[in-house]
Design a protein around this motif. Structure first.
Motif, PDB file in Angstrom:
ATOM      1  N   GLU A  68       0.761  -1.156  -0.060  1.00  0.00           N
ATOM      2  CA  GLU A  68       0.060  -0.133   0.026  1.00  0.00           C
ATOM      3  C   GLU A  68       0.873   0.965  -0.188  1.00  0.00           C
ATOM      4  OE1 GLU A  68      -0.190  -2.253   2.557  1.00  0.00           O
ATOM      5  OE2 GLU A  68      -2.137  -3.391   1.715  1.00  0.00           O
TER       6      GLU A  68
ATOM      7  N   LEU B 111       2.268   1.820  -3.563  1.00  0.00           N
ATOM      8  CA  LEU B 111       1.231   2.143  -4.361  1.00  0.00           C
ATOM      9  C   LEU B 111       0.931   3.674  -4.241  1.00  0.00           C
ATOM     10  CD1 LEU B 111      -0.663   1.413  -6.537  1.00  0.00           C
ATOM     11  CD2 LEU B 111      -2.532   0.823  -4.726  1.00  0.00           C
ATOM     12  N   SER B 112       0.927   4.215  -2.892  1.00  0.00           N
ATOM     13  CA  SER B 112       0.903   5.446  -2.681  1.00  0.00           C
ATOM     14  C   SER B 112       1.970   6.143  -3.072  1.00  0.00           C
ATOM     15  CB  SER B 112       0.499   5.744  -1.027  1.00  0.00           C
ATOM     16  OG  SER B 112      -0.622   5.144  -0.449  1.00  0.00           O
TER      17      SER B 112
ATOM     18  N   CYS C 248       3.657   5.420  -5.801  1.00  0.00           N
ATOM     19  CA  CYS C 248       3.579   5.658  -7.220  1.00  0.00           C
ATOM     20  C   CYS C 248       2.523   6.550  -7.463  1.00  0.00           C
ATOM     21  CB  CYS C 248       3.214   4.173  -7.858  1.00  0.00           C
ATOM     22  SG  CYS C 248       4.606   2.997  -7.629  1.00  0.00           S
ATOM     23  N   VAL C 249       1.529   6.879  -7.017  1.00  0.00           N
ATOM     24  CA  VAL C 249       0.417   7.599  -7.381  1.00  0.00           C
ATOM     25  C   VAL C 249       0.825   8.982  -7.081  1.00  0.00           C
ATOM     26  CG1 VAL C 249      -2.041   8.619  -6.438  1.00  0.00           C
ATOM     27  CG2 VAL C 249      -1.650   6.174  -6.847  1.00  0.00           C
ATOM     28  N   PHE C 250       1.356   9.306  -5.802  1.00  0.00           N
ATOM     29  CA  PHE C 250       1.839  10.690  -5.680  1.00  0.00           C
ATOM     30  C   PHE C 250       3.105  11.208  -6.685  1.00  0.00           C
ATOM     31  CE2 PHE C 250       0.530   9.891  -0.995  1.00  0.00           C
ATOM     32  CZ  PHE C 250      -0.609  10.841  -1.091  1.00  0.00           C
TER      33      PHE C 250
ATOM     34  N   LEU D 240       3.119  10.070  -9.715  1.00  0.00           N
ATOM     35  CA  LEU D 240       2.514  10.455 -10.999  1.00  0.00           C
ATOM     36  C   LEU D 240       1.859  11.720 -11.033  1.00  0.00           C
ATOM     37  CD1 LEU D 240       1.265   9.308 -13.523  1.00  0.00           C
ATOM     38  CD2 LEU D 240      -0.654   8.600 -12.224  1.00  0.00           C
ATOM     39  N   PHE D 241       1.176  12.301  -9.586  1.00  0.00           N
ATOM     40  CA  PHE D 241       0.292  13.542  -9.641  1.00  0.00           C
ATOM     41  C   PHE D 241       1.802  14.560  -9.750  1.00  0.00           C
ATOM     42  CE2 PHE D 241      -3.236  11.869  -7.035  1.00  0.00           C
ATOM     43  CZ  PHE D 241      -3.999  11.796  -8.456  1.00  0.00           C
TER      44      PHE D 241
END
Length: 157
Positions: free
Chosen positions: A58, A61-62, A64-66, A68-69
């Motif tokens: 988790e 994954l967080s 990678c999302v941050f 990306l943003f």
């Protein structure tokens, strides 16, 4: 020189102001990238026996999302600084810095959760300072436009 922003407000800008913000933003982006790369390298050195990716799915994954943003907002900032000087590129720049900092916090939480909590408090302080700065700039511009003054005062970067 006057420039027009996305909401058609006339905003005073100067070439010196844009150069200062670009220099500041570039320095912050270099620090964010170096910290994230250093933490990834540290995680590879510390946990060679067990797979950190499997135990902290988790968190990664967080991260990678941050990231990306952060990357999308960084590209948006780079495009907007050249096209539309004013509040919009600064807002996207500051937002990308905040997402880059959150990405680093995700990795810090894997290494040391207590230190990550201290950094999270500092991140919230940084967030409140950025929000205050942007709202203050917006209020100055909106008051100047409502009063009908010739041009609002120039804002420091």
């Amino acid at each position: 020189m006057d420039a027009v922003s996305a909401v058609n407000q006339t905003l005073p800008t100067s070439d010196d102001e844009a150069v200062k913000f670009t220099t500041y933003s570039t320095a912050v982006h270099k620090v964010i990238v170096m910290v994230n790369a250093g933490l990834i390298g540290l995680l590879q050195l510390i946990n060679q026996q067990s797979s950190v990716l499997e135990t902290h799915k988790e968190t990664f994954l967080s991260f990678c999302v941050f990231v990306l943003f952060y990357a999308v907002l960084r590209v948006r900032e780079a495009i907007d600084v050249g096209l539309r000087p004013g509040i919009v590129p600064r807002l996207s720049g500051h937002t990308s810095h905040l997402f880059g900092g959150l990405a680093a916090l995700m990795l810090f939480s894997v290494v040391c959760a207590t230190f990550a909590l201290v950094l999270l408090l500092m991140w919230f302080l940084w967030l409140s300072a950025i929000v205050y700065s942007i709202l203050d700039e917006f209020i100055v511009y909106s008051k100047a436009n409502k009063s009908g003054a010739g041009s609002p005062p120039s804002l420091p970067v």
